[in-house]
Design an enzyme around this catalytic site. Sequence first.
Site, mmCIF file in Angstrom:
data_model
loop_
_atom_site.group_PDB
_atom_site.id
_atom_site.type_symbol
_atom_site.label_atom_id
_atom_site.label_comp_id
_atom_site.label_asym_id
_atom_site.label_seq_id
_atom_site.Cartn_x
_atom_site.Cartn_y
_atom_site.Cartn_z
ATOM 1 N N LYS A 152 71.056 58.226 60.947
ATOM 2 C CA LYS A 152 69.641 58.105 60.604
ATOM 3 C C LYS A 152 68.828 58.976 61.543
ATOM 4 C CE LYS A 152 65.652 55.108 60.607
ATOM 5 N NZ LYS A 152 65.036 53.845 61.021
ATOM 6 N N GLU A 202 53.966 46.297 65.242
ATOM 7 C CA GLU A 202 55.320 46.041 65.752
ATOM 8 C C GLU A 202 55.389 45.828 67.262
ATOM 9 O OE1 GLU A 202 59.784 48.014 65.297
ATOM 10 O OE2 GLU A 202 58.042 48.963 64.393
ATOM 11 N N GLU A 253 68.293 51.257 56.400
ATOM 12 C CA GLU A 253 67.467 51.709 57.518
ATOM 13 C C GLU A 253 67.123 50.536 58.445
ATOM 14 O OE1 GLU A 253 62.988 53.581 58.139
ATOM 15 O OE2 GLU A 253 63.966 53.780 56.184
ATOM 16 N N GLU A 304 55.566 59.242 51.956
ATOM 17 C CA GLU A 304 55.488 58.095 52.866
ATOM 18 C C GLU A 304 54.583 58.403 54.051
ATOM 19 O OE1 GLU A 304 58.329 55.380 55.778
ATOM 20 O OE2 GLU A 304 59.201 56.241 53.962
#
Length: 377
Positions: free
Chosen positions: A130, A180, A224, A360
């Site tokens: 990733k 977050e 992900e 995105e």
Amino acid sequence: MKCLLEECRAEDIKFYFSTPNYEMKIDKFTDIISFEKALEISQIISDIKDKLQGKLVFGAIPFDINESGKLYITDSWETNSVPFKERANVDTAVTDNNYPIKKEYIPSCEHYKEMVEKGVECITKGKLSKLVLSRGVKFQFPKNIDVTPILQCLYSHNPAGYTYFLKKESGKYVVGASPEMLVSKRGNYVYSNPLAGSRQRGKNQEEDLKFSKELNNSSKDLIEHNFVVEDIVRKLSHICKTVSFSEKPELLSTEQLWHLSTKIEGELINSNSTVFDAALSVYPTPAICGVPQSNAYEKIRELEGSSRGIFTGIIGWCDENGDGDWAIAIRGAEIDKDSIFIRAGAGIVQKSVAQEELEETEIKFRTMLRGLNLGEI
């Protein structure tokens, strides 16, 4: 109950941090901690522990752990332990910020898609699992920007997240509304709440439900997300006796986006560990870097071509007991006199499509612009 941002001007404070459960404001600092690399911080804090009695360390750490930076020490701060929903509303000041005279994408849309394609190629060859690639946009205004209404707007629209503000020595401002928390520490326990995988909110209830279900069933986003959770759990296991987490991610909604969310809790092996020890043991996560970490760092430097600075770094505080909170510095901006620079990233895996990843980042840009009280500019 009052809010600490009431009757407060951004230029008069040094640091602000709001969570769903409390808010903190700092007007000044008494000393500076300089570091050449982020991994030095834990040792520096350990060496000066006796000098930190009755004091608090705060600031931001860059994305690249090999970059130098500064943290600040203060002996005076104000904390309001009233939950967000019980605090008084902050009236957002009228602003004329939203009239830029220039907009520049860094890199261009086409260049970013080429970056994504190169990232997918690298993953296909097995060098990475990733990779997170970001891009930025810079807005130039005809006069210096009033930061106060931007901070007020971010705060007002972020009840479930972490609103942050830091005035740097250079006079630049870092301000944002992160959803977050990387690491929170209280006593012998540490907590992390990684978010990875997102969709925009719908325009109506039907569309909103459709998008949330789409995210919850997306194999690309679940892969992900699992990369991130497994990485944090593995790293926390090195410093914790036990680590617990939910096996299936939950859906978490912010005003503009749906996220996949997993809550992780660990009990520390060493009671003398600080929040810096915990944060730097798990940072950076695959949510903002990639897997494996060293290869991802190298590829990010190659493809992005410039330093991210504080973007996807961490921002927060640590008290004399080693307790504290450090959030991921996303959904924010760096403001320098008459310019605003924002960044957004997307997680690249083998199934990624360049145009979709570009879109995105565009969604995240629009989210940040609305949050910054700048509308669709």
